[in-house]
Design an enzyme around this catalytic site. Structure first.
Site, PDB file in Angstrom:
ATOM      1  N   ASP A  47     -17.146 -28.105  71.154  1.00 29.70           N
ATOM      2  CA  ASP A  47     -18.370 -28.462  70.507  1.00 29.70           C
ATOM      3  C   ASP A  47     -18.683 -30.040  71.410  1.00 29.70           C
ATOM      4  O   ASP A  47     -18.462 -30.593  70.990  1.00 29.70           O
ATOM      5  CB  ASP A  47     -18.489 -28.741  69.420  1.00 29.70           C
ATOM      6  CG  ASP A  47     -19.355 -28.901  68.136  1.00 29.70           C
ATOM      7  OD1 ASP A  47     -20.390 -29.373  69.163  1.00 29.70           O
ATOM      8  OD2 ASP A  47     -19.590 -28.084  67.043  1.00 29.70           O
ATOM      9  N   MET A  48     -20.091 -29.204  71.937  1.00 27.94           N
ATOM     10  CA  MET A  48     -20.641 -30.501  72.677  1.00 27.94           C
ATOM     11  C   MET A  48     -20.486 -31.711  72.293  1.00 27.94           C
ATOM     12  O   MET A  48     -20.710 -32.270  72.489  1.00 27.94           O
ATOM     13  CB  MET A  48     -22.156 -29.573  73.502  1.00 27.94           C
ATOM     14  CG  MET A  48     -21.672 -28.912  74.667  1.00 27.94           C
ATOM     15  SD  MET A  48     -20.659 -29.274  75.996  1.00 27.94           S
ATOM     16  CE  MET A  48     -21.619 -28.689  76.806  1.00 27.94           C
TER      17      MET A  48
ATOM     18  N   LEU B  65     -27.556 -20.918  75.753  1.00 30.37           N
ATOM     19  CA  LEU B  65     -26.674 -21.797  76.545  1.00 30.37           C
ATOM     20  C   LEU B  65     -25.798 -21.839  74.194  1.00 30.37           C
ATOM     21  O   LEU B  65     -26.396 -22.929  73.700  1.00 30.37           O
ATOM     22  CB  LEU B  65     -27.015 -23.033  76.499  1.00 30.37           C
ATOM     23  CG  LEU B  65     -27.600 -23.534  77.658  1.00 30.37           C
ATOM     24  CD1 LEU B  65     -27.910 -24.797  78.047  1.00 30.37           C
ATOM     25  CD2 LEU B  65     -26.410 -22.454  78.721  1.00 30.37           C
ATOM     26  N   GLY B  66     -25.231 -21.384  74.605  1.00 32.03           N
ATOM     27  CA  GLY B  66     -24.265 -21.170  72.584  1.00 32.03           C
ATOM     28  C   GLY B  66     -22.828 -22.188  72.737  1.00 32.03           C
ATOM     29  O   GLY B  66     -22.361 -21.858  73.781  1.00 32.03           O
TER      30      GLY B  66
ATOM     31  N   HIS C  81     -25.749 -11.090  75.355  1.00 28.99           N
ATOM     32  CA  HIS C  81     -27.234 -11.690  74.724  1.00 28.99           C
ATOM     33  C   HIS C  81     -28.411 -11.063  74.857  1.00 28.99           C
ATOM     34  O   HIS C  81     -29.254 -11.814  74.406  1.00 28.99           O
ATOM     35  CB  HIS C  81     -26.851 -13.006  75.058  1.00 28.99           C
ATOM     36  CG  HIS C  81     -26.188 -13.657  74.628  1.00 28.99           C
ATOM     37  ND1 HIS C  81     -25.260 -14.969  75.544  1.00 28.99           N
ATOM     38  CD2 HIS C  81     -25.041 -13.789  73.794  1.00 28.99           C
ATOM     39  CE1 HIS C  81     -23.859 -15.355  75.615  1.00 28.99           C
ATOM     40  NE2 HIS C  81     -23.944 -15.218  73.758  1.00 28.99           N
TER      41      HIS C  81
ATOM     42  N   GLU D 242     -31.533 -14.177  66.468  1.00 25.02           N
ATOM     43  CA  GLU D 242     -30.986 -13.035  66.452  1.00 25.02           C
ATOM     44  C   GLU D 242     -31.300 -11.934  65.562  1.00 25.02           C
ATOM     45  O   GLU D 242     -30.779 -10.802  65.805  1.00 25.02           O
ATOM     46  CB  GLU D 242     -29.266 -12.889  67.382  1.00 25.02           C
ATOM     47  CG  GLU D 242     -29.686 -13.607  68.770  1.00 25.02           C
ATOM     48  CD  GLU D 242     -28.288 -13.872  69.052  1.00 25.02           C
ATOM     49  OE1 GLU D 242     -27.479 -14.511  69.126  1.00 25.02           O
ATOM     50  OE2 GLU D 242     -27.668 -12.804  69.921  1.00 25.02           O
TER      51      GLU D 242
ATOM     52  N   GLY E  22     -28.373 -25.527  73.735  1.00 27.15           N
ATOM     53  CA  GLY E  22     -29.958 -24.961  74.246  1.00 27.15           C
ATOM     54  C   GLY E  22     -31.143 -26.000  73.456  1.00 27.15           C
ATOM     55  O   GLY E  22     -31.739 -26.617  73.781  1.00 27.15           O
TER      56      GLY E  22
ATOM     57  N   ARG F 250     -14.274 -20.370  77.218  1.00 24.96           N
ATOM     58  CA  ARG F 250     -14.317 -19.306  78.560  1.00 24.96           C
ATOM     59  C   ARG F 250     -15.270 -19.482  79.837  1.00 24.96           C
ATOM     60  O   ARG F 250     -15.453 -20.587  79.332  1.00 24.96           O
ATOM     61  CB  ARG F 250     -15.098 -17.721  78.126  1.00 24.96           C
ATOM     62  CG  ARG F 250     -15.244 -17.316  76.883  1.00 24.96           C
ATOM     63  CD  ARG F 250     -15.940 -16.254  76.569  1.00 24.96           C
ATOM     64  NE  ARG F 250     -16.554 -16.230  74.995  1.00 24.96           N
ATOM     65  CZ  ARG F 250     -17.680 -16.047  75.285  1.00 24.96           C
ATOM     66  NH1 ARG F 250     -18.872 -14.767  75.406  1.00 24.96           N
ATOM     67  NH2 ARG F 250     -18.194 -15.753  73.678  1.00 24.96           N
TER      68      ARG F 250
ATOM     69  N   ARG G  43     -25.626  -5.276  64.119  1.00 28.27           N
ATOM     70  CA  ARG G  43     -25.178  -6.061  65.690  1.00 28.27           C
ATOM     71  C   ARG G  43     -23.997  -5.291  66.661  1.00 28.27           C
ATOM     72  O   ARG G  43     -23.042  -5.101  66.206  1.00 28.27           O
ATOM     73  CB  ARG G  43     -24.909  -7.067  65.961  1.00 28.27           C
ATOM     74  CG  ARG G  43     -24.734  -7.679  67.176  1.00 28.27           C
ATOM     75  CD  ARG G  43     -24.473  -9.471  67.499  1.00 28.27           C
ATOM     76  NE  ARG G  43     -24.139  -9.872  68.803  1.00 28.27           N
ATOM     77  CZ  ARG G  43     -23.504 -10.764  68.656  1.00 28.27           C
ATOM     78  NH1 ARG G  43     -22.700 -11.160  68.138  1.00 28.27           N
ATOM     79  NH2 ARG G  43     -23.365 -11.080  70.131  1.00 28.27           N
TER      80      ARG G  43
ATOM     81  N   ASN H 147     -23.362  -7.873  61.346  1.00 30.98           N
ATOM     82  CA  ASN H 147     -22.144  -7.857  62.763  1.00 30.98           C
ATOM     83  C   ASN H 147     -20.802  -8.002  62.379  1.00 30.98           C
ATOM     84  O   ASN H 147     -20.304  -9.100  61.338  1.00 30.98           O
ATOM     85  CB  ASN H 147     -23.116  -9.537  62.523  1.00 30.98           C
ATOM     86  CG  ASN H 147     -21.885  -9.332  64.317  1.00 30.98           C
ATOM     87  OD1 ASN H 147     -21.549  -8.793  64.562  1.00 30.98           O
ATOM     88  ND2 ASN H 147     -22.426 -11.176  64.872  1.00 30.98           N
TER      89      ASN H 147
HETATM   90  P1  AMP Z   1     -24.394 -20.893  68.951  1.00 31.87           P
HETATM   91  O1  AMP Z   1     -23.258 -20.401  69.101  1.00 31.87           O
HETATM   92  O2  AMP Z   1     -25.520 -20.639  69.634  1.00 31.87           O
HETATM   93  O3  AMP Z   1     -24.240 -21.118  67.067  1.00 31.87           O
HETATM   94  O4  AMP Z   1     -24.197 -22.765  68.873  1.00 31.87           O
HETATM   95  C1  AMP Z   1     -22.932 -23.337  68.638  1.00 31.87           C
HETATM   96  C2  AMP Z   1     -23.274 -24.671  69.429  1.00 31.87           C
HETATM   97  O5  AMP Z   1     -23.590 -25.133  69.592  1.00 31.87           O
HETATM   98  C3  AMP Z   1     -22.084 -25.524  69.186  1.00 31.87           C
HETATM   99  O6  AMP Z   1     -20.696 -25.439  69.246  1.00 31.87           O
HETATM  100  C4  AMP Z   1     -22.752 -26.779  69.651  1.00 31.87           C
HETATM  101  O7  AMP Z   1     -21.781 -27.441  71.019  1.00 31.87           O
HETATM  102  C5  AMP Z   1     -23.682 -26.845  70.372  1.00 31.87           C
HETATM  103  N1  AMP Z   1     -24.252 -27.333  69.390  1.00 31.87           N
HETATM  104  C6  AMP Z   1     -24.691 -27.188  67.578  1.00 31.87           C
HETATM  105  N2  AMP Z   1     -25.361 -28.852  67.286  1.00 31.87           N
HETATM  106  C7  AMP Z   1     -25.484 -29.615  68.063  1.00 31.87           C
HETATM  107  C8  AMP Z   1     -25.882 -30.805  68.909  1.00 31.87           C
HETATM  108  N3  AMP Z   1     -26.839 -31.193  67.629  1.00 31.87           N
HETATM  109  N4  AMP Z   1     -25.993 -30.953  69.315  1.00 31.87           N
HETATM  110  C9  AMP Z   1     -25.213 -31.092  70.648  1.00 31.87           C
HETATM  111  N5  AMP Z   1     -24.381 -29.497  70.721  1.00 31.87           N
HETATM  112  C10 AMP Z   1     -24.822 -28.959  69.262  1.00 31.87           C
END
Ligand code: AMP
Length: 379
Positions: free
Chosen positions: A264-265, A191-192, A162, A366, A314, A223, A73, A15
């Site tokens: 970050d959630m 949801l990432g 995606h 992925e 997610g 975003r 990718r 990637n």
């Molecule tokens: P991704 O783009 O799929 O790698 O997702 C990354 C995002 O997942 C991070 O920025 C977080 O917001 C969220 N994340 C990762 N681990 C957790 C967790 N344990 N609880 C809540 N959100 C998470």
């Protein structure tokens, strides 16, 4: 004489970004990748790819002589690429041309492909496009209500992204349900840090929330997702911002980061629990947007069998799953709080037994899917 077709062997998944190369070396017969890495601050991709190879060759457990294919990718495949594609010079040129539609992504992909093809000239290279899965959308889903001549001249339409994840997750959901993917209607919520929703009918994408670029749709880490396009003109006129500044604002300083100060959630939840009003409001906006897309795609599909959560948020964030689908009992969507609790590392049903629509968490992967599709493309 029988010809043996390589349906296994090692796959190097690349990637390549504008200044970074993410890689995984995958043997699809084993669960974990053999190697995972990230090369940052890449100024020229030939040096970056050489660094990847040197790292892999320095690992005594790895033999690159077993490399069967390199899977790349590629974010934007336009309406030209509808499936995994073996890369030749024409394909490489097309990916370069598509940079007009994806200036942040395709130039890096193209540079990485060139460098990798030079480094591995005897091994097939396959491009896997984020947009390909969504090429089944009907025109009424992908056409913007924009002046037709302008739209046609500049290839402006919804492409969706995606796709590798939405395709994999929709098939894996059907498997988990013991259903035939061709017989069911699904909504997939990826949801990432980036986030998108996809309506899948009979295994085919029929609508998705990302558009010309990965900016449209759900609220994301940085975003905006959906926003009145007049905001762009207004910021130009009233704030004197340039197009590049506005692009940067909408893509990199908005979403949860712009609303709450955290992208970050986990940090957003911690702030909300500590009583931070901006974080609480940010979460309500995030949930509401997801719920709105679920309703929209439910209406478009007419009948719904499953909803699946995937990707970093997610898979891990039970509060997001619970709150986004709260209050939808009338639509036959009922989450079981106990089943939903905690992070999910394997396919998990989180709806109650009396929920007409099954709700699942399915971990996406992925890179592994790119490896599987790359092997299939050369078989
Ligand atoms: P991704 O783009 O799929 O790698 O997702 C990354 C995002 O997942 C991070 O920025 C977080 O917001 C969220 N994340 C990762 N681990 C957790 C967790 N344990 N609880 C809540 N959100 C998470």
């Amino acid at each position: 004489m029988t010809v043996t077709v390589p349906n296994h062997g090692l796959v190097l998944v690349l990637n390549c970004g504008s200044s970074s190369i993410k890689y995984q070396l995958i043997d699809t017969r084993v669960d974990e990748p053999l190697a995972v890495g990230l090369i940052e601050r890449v100024t020229d991709h030939a040096t970056g790819v050489a660094e990847v190879i040197a790292t892999l060759e320095g690992n005594p457990q790895i033999s690159l002589t077993e490399l069967a294919v390199v899977g790349h990718r590629v974010v934007q495949g336009g309406d030209e690429f509808t499936a995994p594609t073996i890369i030749d010079n024409d394909v490489e040129r097309s990916i370069v041309k598509l940079a007009a539609l994806a200036p942040l992504h395709n130039p890096g992909h193209a540079a990485g492909i060139r460098a990798a093809r030079e480094a591995f000239p005897t091994i097939p290279h396959v491009a896997i496009f984020d947009t390909a899965f969504h090429q089944t959308m009907p025109p009424e889903a992908y056409t913007y209500a924009l002046d037709r001549r302008v739209a046609d001249e500049h290839a402006i339409r919804r492409y969706g992204f995606h796709g590798t994840s939405h395709g994999f997750v929709s098939r894996a959901t059907a498997d988990a349900m013991g259903a035939d993917v061709r017989q069911i209607n699904q909504i997939v919520l990826h949801l990432g840090n980036g986030a998108s929703a996809c309506a899948v009918a009979g295994g085919r994408s029929v609508d998705t929330s990302m558009g010309l670029t990965p900016l449209e749709g759900l609220v994301m880490g940085t975003r905006t997702g959906d926003i009145d396009p007049a905001v762009v003109a207004h910021l130009g006129r009233a704030a004197g911002m340039t197009i590049d500044e506005i692009d940067d604002l909408l893509n990199k300083h908005s979403g949860m980061l712009g609303l709450t100060g955290y992208n970050d959630m986990r940090d957003v939840h911690a702030a909300a629990e500590a009583g931070d009003h901006a974080a609480k409001l940010g979460l309500q906006i995030y949930y509401r947007r997801i719920r709105g897309y679920v309703g929209r795609y439910y209406a478009i599909l007419g009948h719904l069998d499953s909803i699946t959560f995937t990707a970093g948020v997610g898979e891990n964030d039970d509060l997001v799953r619970l709150n986004s689908l709260a209050g939808l009992e009338e639509l036959g969507i009922v989450i079981d709080a106990e089943r939903n609790a905690g992070r999910k590392k394997a396919p998990t049903l989180i709806s109650s037994d009396d929920s007409r629509v099954q709700v699942w968490v399915i971990p996406t992967n992925e890179e592994r899917e790119i490896a599987v599709q790359s092997l299939a493309a050369i078989a």
